[in-house]
Every structure is written in C-alpha cells, then in structure tokens.
Motif scaffolding. Structure first.
Motif, short mmCIF file in Angstrom:
data_model
loop_
_atom_site.label_atom_id
_atom_site.label_comp_id
_atom_site.label_asym_id
_atom_site.label_seq_id
_atom_site.Cartn_x
_atom_site.Cartn_y
_atom_site.Cartn_z
N ILE A 117 0.84 -1.20 0.00
CA ILE A 117 0.00 0.00 0.00
C ILE A 117 0.87 1.25 0.00
O ILE A 117 0.61 2.21 -0.73
N TYR A 118 1.93 1.23 0.82
CA TYR A 118 2.84 2.38 0.85
C TYR A 118 3.45 2.63 -0.52
O TYR A 118 3.47 3.77 -1.01
N ASP A 119 3.96 1.58 -1.15
CA ASP A 119 4.59 1.73 -2.45
C ASP A 119 3.61 2.27 -3.49
O ASP A 119 3.96 3.13 -4.31
N ASP A 120 2.38 1.77 -3.48
CA ASP A 120 1.36 2.25 -4.41
C ASP A 120 1.05 3.73 -4.16
O ASP A 120 0.97 4.54 -5.10
N LEU A 121 0.85 4.09 -2.90
CA LEU A 121 0.55 5.49 -2.56
C LEU A 121 1.71 6.41 -2.93
O LEU A 121 1.50 7.54 -3.39
#
Length: 361
Positions: free
Chosen positions: A73-77
C-alpha cells in the motif's frame, strides 16, 4: 491483550522511507470457543505521503501478512504521490509539476494514471457545474503564496489583489487541458495555465490503491490518507461495521468527534474551513476557493460526504462546499448511494435524506 510492535524492526531496509510505523495487534477471541482464535487487528501509520498522515487498519491472520500488505500500500501510494505532485520533480518521472512547467510549450507523455485522473477531473467539473476545477491552479497558487506569507508573518498578512486574481482566472479553462489518449500525452494549451489536483488527488489515489489491495485479497480494512477514509469490508467475521468519527471543528482536541457513523464498503471525506487558513485583519481565509468568486467559500464550516468511491467523495466534498445548501442537496440526492452532512457557521446541522440512518446512536 494489546501488543505493540515497532514495524521498523522488520525488513528494515524496505522501510527506510517511512518515518514511523507502529502495529497494534489485538487478539479477538471467538466467544463460542475459548480455544479458537479469529483474525487479529493491526494498525500502522506513516507520515511521508501527500503531506499528511496515512493510517491503515486491518484484520488479518498474522503480523507478517499485515506488514507485507502495508508495504505494498505504501509503495502504491508513493507512486501516486509523486505523479500528482505539483511542487517537486522526481528523476525519470513526468508528473503534474512537469506538465505545468511545459504549459503552452509542448505535450508531455505521461503515465496512464495521470490521464485517468484528468479524465476523472473533467467529469467532476461537469457534474459539479464547474465548482471543482483542476485548471484553477493559477488562482490557487496566488492564494497559496499569500497564505504562506501570512502564516509566516501574521502581522503583515494581506489578501491577494483582486486584479491579480481576475487576471489569473482568465487562464482556468479546463477545455484547454488537451488529453491525447492514443499518444498518452497531456498539453496545457495556455502558457499561463497550471493544474492543481489537490481537490481530488488524495481521494482518487486512495480509491485506486484500495482497489489494488482488494485485488490482492485485502478483505477487511480501513485506509485513511489525511482524513480521506476508505472502508473495505467489515471489521471482522462477525460482519460488524466500522465506526468512523467526524471531527468537531470547534474542539481543540483532534480526536473529539461531532458525529460517528457506521460504514462498510464505503468512503468518507470531510472538507472544512478549520485546517488550512490564515488571518487578515481579524478574519480567517481558508484554502477552499470558490471558482466563481475567486475567494474562499463561506457557506459552511464543514461538509462530509459518504459514497462508495473515495475519489468521488473527495471531489464532492469540495464541490458541495462551494455550493449553496439547496444546490448541494439537490446534487447529492440525484446521486445513487451518496450522502452528505453540512455543518453551518452557527452550528446548525443539515443532512441528506439517508445520512442520519448511518449515525451511531
């Protein structure tokens, strides 16, 4: 039993970008059997994206599974944060800032996620009768500059000159945002135009990232980026709805809620005049600028929108904030599965027809 674990102690090389993440692990026992155990509740927070706090809450089988999901999720955001940034460049990436820097000069070949955002923005512009306009950057940048100056030096805070705002408003025609889907390019056909996607970017990014998480099998969680809240599923196998608070703007305590709602598979976004503002001659001027008046809208203290899509909720929270009550109410009632709550300056509360049914009694 509450156990706190510092996530940075796990896979630390993958988390050097994150200021801090803490997991809260709450063991939920199945009341029908003292020997069985259901999914655990985990929480994580980080501070580095979209200039705000991101919170992730989920019910999962184990800590390692949660850590891996948070990492994705962090990488996508982070990718969306960089693509939609209007202030900073990133190596090897064409983002909104570079589109603005090349306004009137040349089309810019961009990632599909920018084209999708701008197509969404054009639809929102039509649906809100122009009350949400990502081409308003020339006006918003002036207000941003004066707000920054006024915040840094309150005694000399000033309002932007009216003639400066009027001139900037001549360069806000969203039809001059030229999108060539086949070539994957965006061109601002006005050298004095600039994009500002702040009214839609966080919510849109949260929605897209949430859908990717769902595709990976994420079935029970909450993702909140600066108050843009996306609810995925229910809290646990008991199908219990999530309780989401709406902040009381009159309270200095950020955790003080004016209302609390039950939500499942839904999104909630609030826009208000109490978070980003500066004061000129005793009057507060906030950051939500009405495209018609070129000044901060003064109809309401806050607007909360609930609907399935987080991007739509984010956009509507700005659009409805810029509308008189009846116009905003008519828009919300015309949309399927959308609800709204208005907080008026005197403290009066107004609701769309289905909002109160969602309130925690």
């Amino acid at each position: 039993m509450l156990k706190k674990v510092n996530l940075c102690s796990f896979k630390q090389n993958r988390y050097v970008k994150i200021f801090f993440i803490i997991i809260n692990c709450i063991f939920i026992l199945n009341l029908t059997s003292c020997h069985s155990q259901e999914k655990k509740r985990y929480e994580a927070q980080f501070l580095t994206l979209f200039d705000t706090v991101t919170q992730i809450v989920a019910y999962m089988d184990n800590k390692e599974e949660f850590i891996e999901e948070v990492n994705q999720i962090y990488d996508d955001l982070e990718t969306y944060h960089e693509l939609y940034d209007i202030y900073k460049e990133y190596a090897g990436l064409v983002n909104i800032k570079l589109i603005n820097d090349n306004s009137g000069k040349q089309p810019m070949k961009v990632d599909r996620r920018i084209i999708d955002l701008l197509q969404f923005a054009k639809d929102i512009y039509k649906n809100t009768d122009g009350k949400v306009n990502v081409a308003l950057g020339s006006v918003l940048s002036i207000w941003h500059e004066y707000r920054e100056r006024g915040t840094a030096d309150p005694e000399n805070a000033k309002l932007p000159p009216w003639d400066l705002l009027q001139e900037a408003a001549r360069h806000t025609d969203i039809n001059k945002v030229i999108i060539d889907e086949a070539a994957s390019t965006v061109f601002l056909n006005d050298p004095d135009m600039s994009l500002d996607v702040g009214a839609i970017a966080k919510g849109y990014a949260v929605e897209q990232v949430s859908q990717r998480a769902i595709d990976r099998g994420f079935t029970s969680g909450l993702i909140s980026v600066g108050g843009n809240v996306k609810i995925i599923g229910t809290k646990d196998s008991n199908k219990e709805s999530w309780n989401v608070g709406i902040q009381n703007p009159e309270s200095p305590n950020e955790e003080s809620n004016l209302l609390v709602v039950y939500l499942a598979d839904n999104s909630l976004v609030t826009s208000g005049n109490y978070s980003r503002y500066y004061t000129v001659e005793g009057k507060e001027y906030h950051h939500i600028i009405n495209p018609e008046t070129l000044y901060p809208a003064e109809y309401f203290t806050a607007i909360t929108i609930i609907c399935e899509d987080s991007g739509e909720a984010d956009a509507l929270s700005t659009g409805v904030y810029n509308m008189p009550l009846q116009q905003g109410l008519s828009l919300i009632e015309s949309l399927p599965n959308a609800e709204a709550f208005w907080l008026l300056p005197g403290g009066e509360q107004k609701f769309s027809s289905g909002f109160q049914a969602l309130l925690v009694k």
